[in-house]
Design an enzyme around this catalytic site. Structure first.
Site, PDB file in Angstrom:
ATOM      1  N   HIS A 244       3.058  -1.907  -0.707  1.00 19.70           N
ATOM      2  CA  HIS A 244       1.645  -1.668  -0.383  1.00 19.70           C
ATOM      3  C   HIS A 244       0.725  -2.355  -1.398  1.00 19.70           C
ATOM      4  CE1 HIS A 244      -1.694   1.112   1.009  1.00 19.70           C
ATOM      5  NE2 HIS A 244      -2.129   0.867  -0.227  1.00 19.70           N
ATOM      6  N   GLU A 245       1.002  -2.163  -2.682  1.00 20.60           N
ATOM      7  CA  GLU A 245       0.128  -2.718  -3.713  1.00 20.60           C
ATOM      8  C   GLU A 245       0.232  -4.237  -3.790  1.00 20.60           C
ATOM      9  OE1 GLU A 245      -2.096  -0.903  -4.674  1.00 20.60           O
ATOM     10  OE2 GLU A 245      -1.253   1.089  -4.327  1.00 20.60           O
ATOM     11  N   HIS A 248      -2.094  -5.678  -1.318  1.00 23.61           N
ATOM     12  CA  HIS A 248      -3.460  -5.825  -1.839  1.00 23.61           C
ATOM     13  C   HIS A 248      -3.573  -7.055  -2.732  1.00 23.61           C
ATOM     14  CE1 HIS A 248      -5.041  -2.143  -0.261  1.00 23.61           C
ATOM     15  NE2 HIS A 248      -4.338  -1.337  -1.033  1.00 23.61           N
TER      16      HIS A 248
END
Length: 328
Positions: A244-245, A248
């Site tokens: 997920h990170e 980003h």
């Protein structure tokens, strides 16, 4: 939960060997262009904002008052305008250098910094095996091996750097200690992924910086160490916080960015979503626009057991951003 059968088996079995070669343009499939009112004029150089926006993943009911640097509509417009300007700038540079091609497959070097309070597991000293498993999860998630779209990206661990420093533990988002930690430890260029592991403040699972045209010492990803595969973070210990990170870091927004209105997450093939999902609410549909909520997408807040995919549009957006911001 029945949404991705045999996923854990696939994760331990290895990484898919094929990678989708995506052809790029400023109108890449799945990328919603910025409105012209927010784009720089031809030949004009946009001034990069002084702050470096980050985004976070947190547990349901977490103690943080709000997500760190949660993006407003104005901030997303600013970022989309900057992406368009960066692509134009890169295009002029490549034309001047006589090079017209952009990267279609990318191997990202990874440096992992393990921030420890002391030498115990409770003090942050997780084993190398968990870090190696996290890299494997990244490779499988971004290759499409877990059931989503194949992206251009693979990950190669370069170094594990262990640092015992109680003043940096736990890692507090936005603090002077976080800035000191990253300024002291970050290595490599814009193409190098620096991951910082440790105990985190405010019930956060992780946060990341978005890409910028000039390298900032804060660039990188922060992840709760016990969210790595085999960790103790219940429902969040299969490595998907890391995935997920990194999403980003490669310029993806949350699937629920912007709610039900506007351009949402600026990707055309993720259905609109009013708010973050929690758990694995199959069939959840919070917007009147077509499509149920993308609860299985890595950029939502579902349990790790529920997440398994990026979309083709997200893959295209990440590669577009890579060529705009991080490519050599």
């Amino acid at each position: 939960m029945g949404l991705r059968p045999n996923l854990l088996t696939r994760r331990t079995a290895g990484v898919a060997s094929t990678t989708l070669a995506l052809l790029l343009s400023t109108a890449a499939v799945g990328v919603v262009p910025a409105a012209s009112a927010f784009s720089a004029a031809p030949g004009e150089v946009c001034v990069e904002p002084a702050d470096v926006h980050s985004d976070a993943r947190m547990k349901p009911g977490g103690g943080a008052k709000h997500e760190p640097n949660e993006l407003t509509l104005a901030e997303t417009r600013e970022r989309e305008a900057d992406l368009a300007a960066a692509l134009r700038e890169r295009g002029r540079f490549r034309a001047g250098a006589g090079a017209s091609t952009m990267a279609a497959t990318v191997t990202i070097p990874v440096v992992v910094h393990v921030i420890q309070e002391n030498s115990t597991r409770a003090g942050g000293n997780i084993p190398d095996s968990m870090i190696n498993s996290q890299i494997s999860v990244l490779n499988q998630s971004f290759s499409g091996a877990t059931g989503g779209a194949s992206t251009a990206f693979s990950f190669q661990l370069q170094k594990i750097n262990r640092v015992t420093n109680p003043s940096w533990y736990p890692i507090v988002q936005g603090s002077s200690a976080e800035r000191s930690m990253k300024t002291s430890l970050r290595t490599g260029g814009k193409n190098t992924l620096n991951i910082y592991l440790g105990e985190l403040s405010d019930s956060l699972l992780g946060w990341a910086t978005f890409p910028t045209r000039r390298l900032n010492s804060m660039d990188g990803v922060v992840v709760l160490s016990e969210s790595l595969p085999g960790g103790t973070a219940t429902n969040y210990n299969q490595g998907d916080t890391g995935t997920h990170e990194v999403g980003h870091w490669l310029n993806l927004y949350h699937t629920f960015q912007g709610g039900c209105s506007g351009s949402g997450d600026s990707v055309s093939d993720t259905a609109a979503e009013a708010s973050p999902a929690s758990g694995c609410p199959t069939g959840r549909d919070t917007c009147t626009a077509p499509g149920v909520d993308p609860i299985t997408n890595f950029m939502d807040y579902s349990y790790d057991s529920c997440m398994y995919q990026f979309t083709a549009g997200q893959a295209s957006r990440m590669l577009t951003a890579w060529n705009a911001y991080r490519a050599a």
